[in-house]
Design a protein around this motif. Structure first.
Motif, PDB file in Angstrom:
ATOM      1  N   ASN A  88       0.800  -1.238  -0.110  1.00 53.50           N
ATOM      2  CA  ASN A  88      -0.189   0.143  -0.131  1.00 53.50           C
ATOM      3  C   ASN A  88       0.996   1.535  -0.017  1.00 53.50           C
ATOM      4  OD1 ASN A  88       0.987  -0.545   2.604  1.00 53.50           O
ATOM      5  ND2 ASN A  88      -1.034   0.098   3.616  1.00 53.50           N
ATOM      6  N   LEU A  89       2.337   1.031  -0.037  1.00 55.31           N
ATOM      7  CA  LEU A  89       3.076   2.180  -0.085  1.00 55.31           C
ATOM      8  C   LEU A  89       3.855   2.078  -1.467  1.00 55.31           C
ATOM      9  CD1 LEU A  89       4.411   4.590   1.201  1.00 55.31           C
ATOM     10  CD2 LEU A  89       6.108   3.003   2.742  1.00 55.31           C
ATOM     11  N   PHE A  90       3.766   3.203  -2.385  1.00 55.86           N
ATOM     12  CA  PHE A  90       4.549   3.093  -3.525  1.00 55.86           C
ATOM     13  C   PHE A  90       5.907   4.194  -3.324  1.00 55.86           C
ATOM     14  CE2 PHE A  90       2.036   0.631  -6.386  1.00 55.86           C
ATOM     15  CZ  PHE A  90       0.991   0.538  -5.706  1.00 55.86           C
ATOM     16  N   ILE A  91       7.100   3.760  -3.435  1.00 52.61           N
ATOM     17  CA  ILE A  91       8.112   4.540  -3.587  1.00 52.61           C
ATOM     18  C   ILE A  91       8.645   4.711  -4.561  1.00 52.61           C
ATOM     19  CG2 ILE A  91      10.429   4.982  -2.296  1.00 52.61           C
ATOM     20  CD1 ILE A  91       9.498   3.791   0.319  1.00 52.61           C
ATOM     21  N   ILE A  92       8.764   5.908  -5.247  1.00 52.91           N
ATOM     22  CA  ILE A  92       9.101   6.065  -6.638  1.00 52.91           C
ATOM     23  C   ILE A  92      10.457   7.260  -6.425  1.00 52.91           C
ATOM     24  CG2 ILE A  92       8.755   7.191  -8.863  1.00 52.91           C
ATOM     25  CD1 ILE A  92       5.603   7.145  -7.583  1.00 52.91           C
ATOM     26  N   GLU A  93      11.614   6.403  -6.939  1.00 49.00           N
ATOM     27  CA  GLU A  93      12.824   7.148  -6.768  1.00 49.00           C
ATOM     28  C   GLU A  93      12.817   8.028  -8.010  1.00 49.00           C
ATOM     29  OE1 GLU A  93      17.335   5.686  -5.894  1.00 49.00           O
ATOM     30  OE2 GLU A  93      16.361   4.365  -7.585  1.00 49.00           O
ATOM     31  N   THR A  94      13.286   9.221  -7.833  1.00 53.25           N
ATOM     32  CA  THR A  94      13.464  10.053  -9.099  1.00 53.25           C
ATOM     33  C   THR A  94      14.246  11.328  -8.606  1.00 53.25           C
ATOM     34  OG1 THR A  94      12.573  11.293 -10.896  1.00 53.25           O
ATOM     35  CG2 THR A  94      11.226  11.347  -8.895  1.00 53.25           C
ATOM     36  N   LYS A  95      15.164  11.622  -9.393  1.00 55.97           N
ATOM     37  CA  LYS A  95      16.052  12.950  -9.324  1.00 55.97           C
ATOM     38  C   LYS A  95      15.565  14.049 -10.282  1.00 55.97           C
ATOM     39  CE  LYS A  95      20.290  10.690  -7.598  1.00 55.97           C
ATOM     40  NZ  LYS A  95      19.751   9.376  -7.617  1.00 55.97           N
ATOM     41  N   GLU A  96      14.526  13.999 -10.941  1.00 54.29           N
ATOM     42  CA  GLU A  96      13.693  14.601 -12.002  1.00 54.29           C
ATOM     43  C   GLU A  96      13.397  15.965 -11.151  1.00 54.29           C
ATOM     44  OE1 GLU A  96       9.756  14.555 -14.599  1.00 54.29           O
ATOM     45  OE2 GLU A  96      10.281  12.935 -13.522  1.00 54.29           O
ATOM     46  N   SER A  97      14.096  17.036 -11.781  1.00 57.85           N
ATOM     47  CA  SER A  97      13.965  18.415 -11.019  1.00 57.85           C
ATOM     48  C   SER A  97      12.704  18.942 -11.132  1.00 57.85           C
ATOM     49  CB  SER A  97      14.860  19.594 -11.734  1.00 57.85           C
ATOM     50  OG  SER A  97      14.330  19.651 -13.158  1.00 57.85           O
ATOM     51  N   GLY A  98      11.828  18.704 -11.975  1.00 51.29           N
ATOM     52  CA  GLY A  98      10.357  19.287 -11.902  1.00 51.29           C
ATOM     53  C   GLY A  98       9.644  18.475 -10.876  1.00 51.29           C
ATOM     54  N   VAL A  99       9.960  17.638 -10.328  1.00 51.33           N
ATOM     55  CA  VAL A  99       9.013  16.803  -9.299  1.00 51.33           C
ATOM     56  C   VAL A  99       9.172  17.669  -8.039  1.00 51.33           C
ATOM     57  CG1 VAL A  99       9.122  14.789  -7.778  1.00 51.33           C
ATOM     58  CG2 VAL A  99       9.278  14.384 -10.205  1.00 51.33           C
ATOM     59  N   TRP A 100      10.466  18.261  -7.807  1.00 49.67           N
ATOM     60  CA  TRP A 100      10.809  18.850  -6.407  1.00 49.67           C
ATOM     61  C   TRP A 100      10.674  20.166  -6.554  1.00 49.67           C
ATOM     62  CZ3 TRP A 100      11.586  15.196  -3.044  1.00 49.67           C
ATOM     63  CH2 TRP A 100      11.940  14.043  -3.368  1.00 49.67           C
ATOM     64  N   PHE A 101      10.503  20.742  -7.779  1.00 49.94           N
ATOM     65  CA  PHE A 101      10.244  22.233  -7.906  1.00 49.94           C
ATOM     66  C   PHE A 101       9.035  22.634  -7.226  1.00 49.94           C
ATOM     67  CE2 PHE A 101       8.761  25.887 -10.314  1.00 49.94           C
ATOM     68  CZ  PHE A 101       9.580  26.730 -10.113  1.00 49.94           C
ATOM     69  N   ASN A 102       8.937  23.952  -6.552  1.00 56.25           N
ATOM     70  CA  ASN A 102       7.764  24.352  -6.104  1.00 56.25           C
ATOM     71  C   ASN A 102       6.821  23.460  -4.899  1.00 56.25           C
ATOM     72  OD1 ASN A 102       6.197  26.733  -5.678  1.00 56.25           O
ATOM     73  ND2 ASN A 102       4.672  26.267  -7.404  1.00 56.25           N
ATOM     74  N   THR A 103       7.557  22.692  -3.954  1.00 59.49           N
ATOM     75  CA  THR A 103       6.999  21.965  -3.167  1.00 59.49           C
ATOM     76  C   THR A 103       6.064  22.676  -2.279  1.00 59.49           C
ATOM     77  OG1 THR A 103       8.971  20.539  -3.074  1.00 59.49           O
ATOM     78  CG2 THR A 103       7.470  20.287  -1.138  1.00 59.49           C
ATOM     79  N   ILE A 104       4.919  22.125  -1.938  1.00 61.38           N
ATOM     80  CA  ILE A 104       4.193  22.840  -0.934  1.00 61.38           C
ATOM     81  C   ILE A 104       3.907  21.846   0.413  1.00 61.38           C
ATOM     82  CG2 ILE A 104       2.771  24.090  -2.671  1.00 61.38           C
ATOM     83  CD1 ILE A 104       0.514  22.075  -2.331  1.00 61.38           C
ATOM     84  N   ARG A 105       3.510  22.310   1.545  1.00 63.99           N
ATOM     85  CA  ARG A 105       3.149  21.775   2.569  1.00 63.99           C
ATOM     86  C   ARG A 105       1.681  21.770   2.931  1.00 63.99           C
ATOM     87  NH1 ARG A 105       6.882  19.221   5.196  1.00 63.99           N
ATOM     88  NH2 ARG A 105       9.069  19.739   4.952  1.00 63.99           N
ATOM     89  N   LYS A 106       1.121  20.632   3.338  1.00 65.02           N
ATOM     90  CA  LYS A 106      -0.359  20.694   3.668  1.00 65.02           C
ATOM     91  C   LYS A 106      -0.365  19.513   4.764  1.00 65.02           C
ATOM     92  CE  LYS A 106      -4.726  21.018   1.940  1.00 65.02           C
ATOM     93  NZ  LYS A 106      -5.189  21.651   0.755  1.00 65.02           N
TER      94      LYS A 106
END
Length: 143
Positions: A88-106
């Motif tokens: 039930n936990l999917f961990i996706i490894e990526t260094k792709e810069s777009g993924v890490w851009f503009n992170t928000i917190r909720k």
């Protein structure tokens, strides 16, 4: 629409690697990842759930290094087990810069921004495009 085309053709996206785990209390796992200083982002339908756009029992997160997860498991900081069939936990490894851009917190969880989530959802057939359409309206109207 142009972002979607570029996303679909992205070579970095092809280098993502997904690992499937099982865990009893996924929110505890997310809390433990935070306290273990592992950089992660909630993504996929779980991010959509947090944003009030979908429902799911599965959690998907991006990490920059699966080795960080393995080290936390070895140090008994997180308690998850590999489970390629029922996880039930999917961990996706990526260094792709777009993924890490503009992170928000909720609710203290770091989450991908609306544009990244839109791109993920538009390609997650069959349910994702419905969520993507809701996000498209949010992005175009509110940013």
């Amino acid at each position: 629409d142009h972002l979607q085309e570029g996303y679909n053709k992205s070579s970095e996206r092809r280098f993502r690697k997904t690992y499937k785990y099982s865990c009893e209390n996924p929110q505890v796992i997310l809390d433990n990842l935070f306290t273990s200083n592992i950089h992660y982002l909630v993504c996929g339908f779980y991010a959509a759930k947090i944003k009030g756009l979908a429902f799911t029992d599965q959690i998907s997160i991006f990490v920059k290094s699966i080795e960080d997860i393995q080290n936390a498991i070895n140090r008994n900081e997180i308690f998850i087990k590999p489970d390629s069939e029922f996880g039930n936990l999917f961990i996706i490894e990526t260094k792709e810069s777009g993924v890490w851009f503009n992170t928000i917190r909720k609710n203290e969880d770091p989450i991908v921004d609306n544009i990244e989530l839109y791109l993920e959802m538009i390609n997650d057939i069959p349910r994702g495009p419905k969520v993507a359409e809701k996000l498209r309206e949010v992005i175009l109207n509110n940013g």
